[in-house]
Design a protein around this motif. Structure first.
Motif, short mmCIF file in Angstrom:
data_model
loop_
_atom_site.label_atom_id
_atom_site.label_comp_id
_atom_site.label_asym_id
_atom_site.label_seq_id
_atom_site.Cartn_x
_atom_site.Cartn_y
_atom_site.Cartn_z
N GLU A 83 0.71 -1.15 0.06
CA GLU A 83 -0.16 -0.18 0.03
C GLU A 83 0.97 1.28 -0.11
O GLU A 83 0.65 1.94 -0.62
N ALA B 181 5.18 -2.41 -5.41
CA ALA B 181 3.79 -2.83 -4.71
C ALA B 181 3.25 -4.28 -5.19
O ALA B 181 2.87 -5.02 -4.29
N TYR B 182 3.41 -4.60 -6.38
CA TYR B 182 3.16 -5.85 -6.95
C TYR B 182 3.87 -6.91 -6.31
O TYR B 182 3.66 -8.07 -5.76
N LEU C 230 2.14 1.56 -3.38
CA LEU C 230 1.06 2.05 -4.37
C LEU C 230 1.21 3.77 -4.25
O LEU C 230 0.82 4.37 -5.03
N GLN D 299 -2.25 -1.44 -12.55
CA GLN D 299 -1.51 -0.24 -13.04
C GLN D 299 -0.34 -0.58 -13.76
O GLN D 299 0.25 0.00 -14.76
N ALA E 252 -2.08 -3.14 -8.00
CA ALA E 252 -1.04 -2.94 -8.79
C ALA E 252 -0.89 -3.60 -9.99
O ALA E 252 -0.22 -3.18 -10.96
N ALA F 150 -4.32 -5.22 -2.81
CA ALA F 150 -3.05 -4.32 -3.24
C ALA F 150 -2.39 -4.99 -4.37
O ALA F 150 -2.23 -4.27 -5.42
N PRO G 169 4.05 0.81 -8.90
CA PRO G 169 3.43 -0.25 -8.77
C PRO G 169 4.19 -1.40 -8.93
O PRO G 169 3.88 -2.54 -8.80
#
Length: 136
Positions: A48, A59-60, A51, A108, A105, A101, A56
Motif C-alpha cells: 500500500e 507494490a506488486y 502504491l 496499474q 498493482a 493491493a 506499482p
C-alpha cells in the motif's frame, strides 16, 4: 440460526498479537516483515505504501509476497481453496489487504487478467471486502 449448509465454514486465521501490535504501534512495516516474514499484513502495508508512492512494480512484489504467505496460512487453517474468508475477522485482513493491493498493482502495470482474478477472489472471499479496500 443455521450456517451455510451448502458450503464450507468461514476460514478464520489465528490471531498474531505480537506482529499486529508492532504494526499498529507504528513500527515500520519493513521491520515487521523482517521480524515476522510470514505476517501478510506487513507485506500488505508495504504494498500500500508503494502504491501511494507511485511504485506499482514494488507494490506488486510486496503484495504477491503477502498474498502467498496468506495462502499458506489459510491452508494451514483448513481452507481448501474456496469459501469465505471474512473481512470482519481482524486476522484475515492482512491477507485480504495483500490481495487487494495485488489487484491494484496488477491494474496499474496492465495485468488485466491478474486484476480480474484478484478482484473476483476478493469478492468471493467476502463481498464486503472490495468496498472496504477501495476496489469498487
Amino acid at each position: 440460526m443455521h450456517g451455510n449448509l451448502l458450503g464450507p465454514e468461514p476460514t478464520l486465521l489465528p490471531d498474531r498479537a505480537e506482529p499486529q501490535s508492532a504494526l499498529e504501534g507504528g513500527t515500520d512495516p519493513v521491520e515487521v516483515a523482517t521480524s515476522w516474514p510470514d505476517f501478510s499484513e506487513a507485506w500488505a502495508a508495504l504494498a500500500e505504501r508503494a502504491l501511494a508512492a507511485g511504485e506499482p512494480i514494488a507494490a506488486y512484489a510486496y503484495a504477491r509476497t503477502g498474498y502467498h504467505r496468506g495462502l499458506d496460512q489459510l491452508r494451514r487453517s483448513g481452507w481448501k481453496g474456496f469459501g469465505p474468508v471474512p473481512w470482519s475477522h481482524r486476522p484475515n485482513q492482512g491477507f485480504l489487504r495483500a490481495l487487494a493491493a495485488l489487484a491494484l498493482a496488477a491494474r496499474q502495470i496492465g495485468e488485466v487478467e491478474e486484476y480480474d482474478r484478484c478482484s473476483t477472489f476478493l469478492a468471493d472471499s467476502d463481498p464486503a471486502a472490495p468496498a472496504a479496500l477501495g476496489l469498487v
